[in-house]
Every structure is written in C-alpha cells, then in structure tokens.
Design an enzyme around this catalytic site. Sequence first.
Site, short mmCIF file in Angstrom:
data_model
loop_
_atom_site.label_atom_id
_atom_site.label_comp_id
_atom_site.label_asym_id
_atom_site.label_seq_id
_atom_site.Cartn_x
_atom_site.Cartn_y
_atom_site.Cartn_z
N HIS A 51 0.88 -1.18 0.00
CA HIS A 51 0.00 0.00 0.00
C HIS A 51 0.92 1.23 0.00
O HIS A 51 2.00 1.18 0.61
CB HIS A 51 -0.82 0.14 1.29
CG HIS A 51 -1.78 -0.97 1.60
ND1 HIS A 51 -1.41 -2.09 2.25
CD2 HIS A 51 -3.12 -1.07 1.40
CE1 HIS A 51 -2.47 -2.87 2.43
NE2 HIS A 51 -3.52 -2.27 1.93
N ASP A 94 2.26 2.05 3.40
CA ASP A 94 3.20 1.07 3.99
C ASP A 94 4.64 1.50 3.76
O ASP A 94 5.51 1.22 4.58
CB ASP A 94 3.11 -0.31 3.31
CG ASP A 94 1.75 -0.95 3.41
OD1 ASP A 94 0.98 -0.58 4.29
OD2 ASP A 94 1.47 -1.86 2.59
N GLU A 135 -11.03 -6.63 -4.22
CA GLU A 135 -10.88 -7.73 -3.24
C GLU A 135 -12.14 -7.82 -2.38
O GLU A 135 -12.36 -6.97 -1.52
CB GLU A 135 -9.64 -7.46 -2.38
CG GLU A 135 -9.35 -8.58 -1.40
CD GLU A 135 -8.07 -8.35 -0.61
OE1 GLU A 135 -7.09 -7.79 -1.17
OE2 GLU A 135 -8.04 -8.71 0.58
N GLU A 172 -9.55 -13.67 -1.23
CA GLU A 172 -8.83 -14.01 0.00
C GLU A 172 -9.63 -15.07 0.75
O GLU A 172 -10.80 -14.85 1.08
CB GLU A 172 -8.65 -12.74 0.84
CG GLU A 172 -7.81 -12.96 2.07
CD GLU A 172 -7.36 -11.65 2.72
OE1 GLU A 172 -6.83 -10.76 2.01
OE2 GLU A 172 -7.55 -11.52 3.93
N HIS A 176 -11.57 -14.08 3.77
CA HIS A 176 -12.76 -13.28 3.46
C HIS A 176 -13.88 -14.18 2.95
O HIS A 176 -15.05 -13.95 3.23
CB HIS A 176 -12.44 -12.22 2.40
CG HIS A 176 -11.39 -11.23 2.82
ND1 HIS A 176 -10.96 -10.21 2.00
CD2 HIS A 176 -10.70 -11.10 3.97
CE1 HIS A 176 -10.04 -9.50 2.62
NE2 HIS A 176 -9.86 -10.02 3.82
N ASP A 219 -1.08 -12.44 2.21
CA ASP A 219 -1.66 -11.37 3.04
C ASP A 219 -1.85 -11.98 4.43
O ASP A 219 -2.96 -12.16 4.92
CB ASP A 219 -3.00 -10.91 2.44
CG ASP A 219 -3.54 -9.67 3.13
OD1 ASP A 219 -2.93 -9.25 4.14
OD2 ASP A 219 -4.57 -9.15 2.67
C1 XLS Z 1 -7.99 -6.65 4.45
C2 XLS Z 1 -7.45 -6.88 3.13
C3 XLS Z 1 -6.27 -5.99 2.77
C4 XLS Z 1 -6.05 -5.96 1.29
C5 XLS Z 1 -5.18 -4.86 0.81
O1 XLS Z 1 -8.72 -7.45 5.01
O2 XLS Z 1 -7.11 -8.23 3.02
O3 XLS Z 1 -5.13 -6.38 3.46
O4 XLS Z 1 -5.54 -7.17 0.84
O5 XLS Z 1 -5.69 -3.62 1.07
NI NI Z 2 -6.10 -9.05 1.38
NI NI Z 3 -7.99 -9.63 4.75
#
Ligand code: XLS
Ligand code: NI
Ligand code: NI
Length: 438
Positions: free
Chosen positions: A101, A104, A232, A268, A271, A339
Amino acid sequence: MSGFFDHISPIQYEGPESDNPLAFKYYDKSKKVLGKTIEEHLRVAVCYWHTFCWDGSDIFGGGPFDRPWHGSVNDHTAALMKLDAAFEFFDKLGNPFFCFHDTDVMATAETPREHTENFRKIVDAIEAKMASSQTKLLWGTANMFSHPRYMAGASTNPNPDVAAFAALQVKEALEATHRLDGAGYVMWGGREGYDSILNTNLKQEMDQLGRFVAMTVEHKHKIGFKGDIWIEPKPHEPTKHQYDRDVATVYGFLKEYGLEDEVGVNIEPNHATLAGHSFEHEVEMANALGIFGSIDFNRGDPQNGWDTDQFPNDLRENTMALYYILKGGGFKNGGSNFDAKVRRQSRDAEDLFYGHIGGMDLLARALQNAAALIESGKLQAFTEQRYEKWESGMGKLMMSNNATLGDMAKYCLKENNSPEPVSARQEYLENIVTQHTK
Ligand code: XLS
Ligand code: NI
Ligand code: NI
C-alpha cells in the site's frame, strides 16, 4: 543493508527429508508441474504491510515486535530503513514478487501535498532497489482506511473532499504501480460500506463507488498501464456491511456500472469464509463469471469470527483451491500474495521466515496435488458425464435459445418420463481428493 536479517542465510530447497527449519522442503522453484515451474505457477508475493509495518499491536495493547525501523516517527529515514530490510528479506527468501500500500512504504503525511511528495520520494527509492534485486511488483494499492479522514469511507464518504483525497492516493499509487512495472492494482473496499443504515444513503454511496472504480479504470487506460485491476471482496470488517461482499456481489456491482470486462477479483480465503463460502467456491465462481484475477493466501481461525490473516496450513483446502485455479487456466497477471501475518508472540526475524517458508511449502505441495488431480481427470470426467445430457436433445435446444417454456412442457408431456434421481457420488469424489492430498 539493514543488518536486521544478517544472521539468516538465503533459504534453499533441501527436500522433504531436511530437518532444517530455515529451508524449503517442497518449494523447489524450478521443478516442472504441468509444463511450468512451481515458481511460474505460484508467483509468490510477500506483503509489505503485515511483514514490515505491523508492530504486533492489537486493540488491547502495544506492539511487542522489535523492528529497528519502528521508531517514534515514521519519517523518510525510517521508510528507507524499512525498505532496506524488506529487500534483504525478499533476497533471502527468494520470493519473486512483493505487494504494498502507498502508506506502507512512505513517510507519514498529513496533507495532500505532503502525501504526494513523501510517496514520490520513496517510489524513487523502491525503483532503485528493484533495479538490483530479483523481486518484482505483483500489485500495488492505496490505503484509504487507516487515517481518521476515512472514518466514513473513501469514495463512499458523505464528503466529496474525502473522495478527492482518495482519488489523489489512487492516482499516485496506480501511476507508481505502472512505473514499477506491477502486474496488477488492487482495490480492497477498506471502509467502503456502512455500520448503520440510519445515517446512510446506500444508493448514493454505491453510485459513488461505481463512479470511483470507473475513474480508476479510465486513468489506467490514460497512462497506458497494461496490468489488471482487481477488487478484493470481503463481507464485513471494518464496517458491518461491506459493499464488495463476495465474488458474486462484486460481479453484480461491476455489471451495474459497466465494468465487468475491465475489473477482476483478488480472492482471499479468510474473506471467503467470513462470507460463509469455501475458498474454492469463490475461485470457481470467479472462473464461472470470467473475473478470476489473483489470490491473497491466508486462513482464518475456525473458532474466531474475524480476519485473523494466518499463514495457510490446510493442505486439503489449498489443494482444492489450486485445483480450481488450475482448472480455470492458472494465474495470468495474478499470483499468490501472502496477506498473512505471524502471531503477536512470534516476535523474531526468524518467525517472519518460518511463516513464509511454511506458506510457500504448503502451496508447492497443494499445487502438485492439484496438478495430479487434473492429470487423473477423474473429477472432471465425473462432472462432464453428469451434465452430458445437455449436449443433445431437448437440453441442447433449451440452451441454444431454441425452445420456449411451452416447447419444454410439450416435450415433457409427450415423453411422459418420470426421471429417476441419480447419485451425485459426493463421498466417492471426496475420497479421490483425499487420495491426492499428500
Ligand atoms: C484486508 C485486506 C487488505 C487488502 C489490501 O482485510 O485483506 O489487506 O488485501 O488492502
Ligand atoms: Ni487481502
Ligand atoms: Ni484480509
């Protein structure tokens, strides 16, 4: 050189018999699997945020991690120290990619002008670092959720000035990604959602998000960035209702705003499970809708209802996911971004290596399992046979738009068939997966 990882030698592949905890047992990067090397298949990336930015703090207490670049101020000097440490880590681990990011990598900034200045300065330094390293950029992104200004969302904020700040960040981050030759650009929804409907104009906010993503796509074409843009999905956290709930919801959103040919998804697993789906469901849904892009590999904790971002260690789950990834044609611009973060008590430099080595070994095993499943052809053959009647007769007529509801009803009455239920053989199929999970 940062010196932080001096006591760790470059990580080598030593094979499954090795006892060395700082060696790969399965991630043999040059080994060929289905015509490509493991490295080319997986396209492993280390994420900057969990690995180098997080100090171990949680909502109950401060950070126990000892990282020399985490001083009291995050100025440009600290950002450069972090950058040195990051590339030293990449060079020792041998991951081909990284992700970041904007916030970061850069010195902390308050105003828009300060943001631009600090970010551009560090992007120059990153570019210089990359020139003497093997590590490439998988994707870039902008953090539009940590600063209090984004409390009520970025592009979905009730205040357009906040959306303008977000636009500045995305413009800068997208241009930097292009300059650093990134393969993709990710838009995780951050706080694009809401906590209470009582204070929220839902339609207005979704239209704002739709326009914002469209502007991002327009800018990508304007600057000639050839990589992909991925949204995402995540169902909740930090907000109660995130607009990008899951893959299917994101697809509906993209359709609504005419973006389905321009934007894909970064899936992800943690998620997916928060949304009540399995990891492989989300992958296959993205394949089916033609929007599969990239993966943020991590896992949740089965007893915790939040995004714990742990390194993956479930061989079966990842074998299944990689099976559907391979079945869909594998990664193109996307890859396997960790991640994931080590636990709060794993405070040493070694722990960062253990986490990534474990994740890379696990993915290498899962990939080979998935490839063996593809080669056996059994799952595929079963599903094909299950649907084969749609290839001919009335099924084919219906699917080629050559039958009406009336035609189907007439056919049904004429044949006067009472179709027999057929076994779906779930356990037989699960046993095949078990046999291939090694
Ligand atoms: C948060 C997300 C984040 C994204 C990038 O839950 O996983 O880390 O991957 O902004
Ligand atoms: Ni992520
Ligand atoms: Ni995440």
